[in-house]
Write a protein that holds these residues in place. Structure first.
Motif: not given
Length: 238
Positions: A72-80, A84-93, A99-100, A107-112
């Motif tokens: 259940t948690q996997l299905v509901i929270n998969l969007r995170y 996080s992958l999208a945010l990781g691209q913005k953070l830079g290498p 830290k990641r 990384d919640t919806d609002e923080i993202f």
């Protein structure tokens, strides 16, 4: 670094206030389900996911197994994971793995949304400040609600118990009014949930499995009925 941290705290303060209000209801419901204030607070401190926690509380109350809880948690929270992958691209290498991982934890919806809308690359200091107050607000609201359940009148507790549903309506209704696909997916999820509650054979399915089936069915039918059109690829000039 201090300036970035202060900017994150400033941007995270409104999120923290909203989280406190919602998690207060979670604390109330958790104690009504038999959890202690410490257990409820620990759940919020280590999860920071509203829909996942409320769904998990339903599974705990129903006495379902750990397998259903995990799925259940996997299905509901998969969007995170995707966020996080999208945010990781913005953070830079230059941002390291540790830290990641810490940033992904908050990384919640609002923080993202706030982090992605910030010009330039968000620094780890900014992300730390941005996630700090919401985490405190979510955990503090849960503890406050759990402790308040022992002193508040029953009528007040009953009224606060619908706060979560009011929040979901407030979030979904405006989007559903503007978007036909969202309205359709909400309707599909509602029909599936009703079938799980009213059809004699389906009523035998546990609460955790029912949540999984309704979520997957609504998402799959929505993707099939309303596919997202990919932009046309420009061909090579002749």
């Amino acid at each position: 670094m201090r300036t970035e941290w202060r900017d994150g705290l400033r941007d995270g303060l409104p999120i923290a206030v909203g989280y406190f209000a919602v998690s207060f209801s979670f604390g109330l419901l958790a104690t009504q389900a038999g959890l202690t204030a410490f257990q409820a607070g620990l759940i919020s401190l280590t999860n920071l996911t509203s829909a996942g926690q409320f769904a998990g509380l339903t599974i705990i109350t129903a006495g379902a197994g750990l397998g259903e809880m995990a799925l259940t948690q996997l299905v509901i929270n998969l969007r995170y994971a995707l966020m996080s992958l999208a945010l990781g691209q913005k953070l830079g290498p230059q941002v390291g793995t540790l830290k990641r991982c810490l940033i992904a934890f908050v990384d919640t919806d609002e923080i993202f949304a706030v982090a992605m809308g910030r010009p330039g690359r968000p620094t780890p200091a900014y992300m730390g400040g941005l996630g700090f107050l919401p985490l405190l607000g979510w955990t503090g609201g849960t503890l406050t609600g759990a402790l308040a359940s022992g002193v508040l009148p029953a009528a007040v507790i009953s009224a606060l118990g619908i706060a979560l549903y009011c929040m979901f309506v407030a979030v979904v209704a405006p989007v559903a009014r503007r978007s036909r696909p969202v309205l359709a997916v909400v309707g599909i999820a509602l029909v599936c949930s009703c079938l799980m509650s009213w059809v004699p054979l389906l009523k035998q399915i546990s609460a955790g499995t029912a949540i999984i089936l309704c979520t997957v069915a609504a998402a799959a039918l929505g993707a099939w009925l309303f596919p997202v059109e990919e932009p046309a690829q420009g061909g090579d000039a002749a």
